[in-house]
Write a protein that holds these residues in place. Sequence first.
Motif, PDB file in Angstrom:
ATOM      1  N   THR A  21       0.843  -1.195   0.000  1.00  0.00           N
ATOM      2  CA  THR A  21       0.000   0.000   0.000  1.00  0.00           C
ATOM      3  C   THR A  21       0.878   1.244   0.000  1.00  0.00           C
ATOM      4  O   THR A  21       2.096   1.146   0.181  1.00  0.00           O
ATOM      5  CB  THR A  21      -0.893   0.019   1.258  1.00  0.00           C
ATOM      6  OG1 THR A  21      -0.038   0.150   2.414  1.00  0.00           O
ATOM      7  CG2 THR A  21      -1.720  -1.243   1.382  1.00  0.00           C
ATOM      8  N   ASN A  22       0.270   2.406  -0.159  1.00  0.00           N
ATOM      9  CA  ASN A  22       1.045   3.649  -0.105  1.00  0.00           C
ATOM     10  C   ASN A  22       1.776   3.796   1.222  1.00  0.00           C
ATOM     11  O   ASN A  22       2.861   4.369   1.276  1.00  0.00           O
ATOM     12  CB  ASN A  22       0.155   4.860  -0.347  1.00  0.00           C
ATOM     13  CG  ASN A  22      -0.202   5.007  -1.811  1.00  0.00           C
ATOM     14  OD1 ASN A  22       0.516   4.537  -2.683  1.00  0.00           O
ATOM     15  ND2 ASN A  22      -1.310   5.653  -2.091  1.00  0.00           N
ATOM     16  N   GLU A  23       1.192   3.291   2.293  1.00  0.00           N
ATOM     17  CA  GLU A  23       1.800   3.397   3.619  1.00  0.00           C
ATOM     18  C   GLU A  23       2.838   2.309   3.875  1.00  0.00           C
ATOM     19  O   GLU A  23       3.684   2.447   4.749  1.00  0.00           O
ATOM     20  CB  GLU A  23       0.727   3.327   4.716  1.00  0.00           C
ATOM     21  CG  GLU A  23      -0.264   4.473   4.715  1.00  0.00           C
ATOM     22  CD  GLU A  23      -1.367   4.311   3.662  1.00  0.00           C
ATOM     23  OE1 GLU A  23      -1.718   3.166   3.311  1.00  0.00           O
ATOM     24  OE2 GLU A  23      -1.853   5.340   3.177  1.00  0.00           O
ATOM     25  N   ASN A  24       2.745   1.209   3.154  1.00  0.00           N
ATOM     26  CA  ASN A  24       3.638   0.070   3.405  1.00  0.00           C
ATOM     27  C   ASN A  24       4.041  -0.585   2.083  1.00  0.00           C
ATOM     28  O   ASN A  24       3.550  -1.645   1.734  1.00  0.00           O
ATOM     29  CB  ASN A  24       2.958  -0.955   4.326  1.00  0.00           C
ATOM     30  CG  ASN A  24       3.876  -2.101   4.677  1.00  0.00           C
ATOM     31  OD1 ASN A  24       5.083  -1.941   4.744  1.00  0.00           O
ATOM     32  ND2 ASN A  24       3.301  -3.273   4.886  1.00  0.00           N
ATOM     33  N   LYS A  25       4.948   0.051   1.377  1.00  0.00           N
ATOM     34  CA  LYS A  25       5.418  -0.493   0.099  1.00  0.00           C
ATOM     35  C   LYS A  25       6.592  -1.430   0.326  1.00  0.00           C
ATOM     36  O   LYS A  25       7.367  -1.261   1.261  1.00  0.00           O
ATOM     37  CB  LYS A  25       5.847   0.633  -0.827  1.00  0.00           C
ATOM     38  CG  LYS A  25       4.692   1.479  -1.310  1.00  0.00           C
ATOM     39  CD  LYS A  25       5.180   2.553  -2.252  1.00  0.00           C
ATOM     40  CE  LYS A  25       4.007   3.412  -2.682  1.00  0.00           C
ATOM     41  NZ  LYS A  25       4.433   4.516  -3.535  1.00  0.00           N
ATOM     42  N   ASP A  47      15.388   2.665   3.810  1.00  0.00           N
ATOM     43  CA  ASP A  47      14.947   3.995   4.259  1.00  0.00           C
ATOM     44  C   ASP A  47      15.508   5.124   3.409  1.00  0.00           C
ATOM     45  O   ASP A  47      14.843   6.133   3.195  1.00  0.00           O
ATOM     46  CB  ASP A  47      15.340   4.228   5.719  1.00  0.00           C
ATOM     47  CG  ASP A  47      14.544   3.357   6.678  1.00  0.00           C
ATOM     48  OD1 ASP A  47      13.436   2.903   6.310  1.00  0.00           O
ATOM     49  OD2 ASP A  47      15.031   3.132   7.802  1.00  0.00           O
TER      50      ASP A  47
END
Length: 72
Positions: A21-25, A47
């Motif tokens: 998802t956009n939050e957890n690629k 990161d």
Amino acid sequence: MKVIFKNKEYTLTQEAYIAGTNENKYYEAAAIDENGNKYIVVWNILDNYSPEDGDDEGWACDWEAPTNVYSI
């Protein structure tokens, strides 16, 4: 390409692609083991990787160190 996860070797059967998802690629790719069993190999995105800065996807993950492998 071959990768090792928890002392087991997997052969990728496709190039890794971005998923999640956009939050957890993350990146994932299909793979097989020496017996032909099918798996998905997962890599966390580093990161310091920034595609917005023009970073090449080759630097997106530690490709030698997948973070998970699961059977499909």
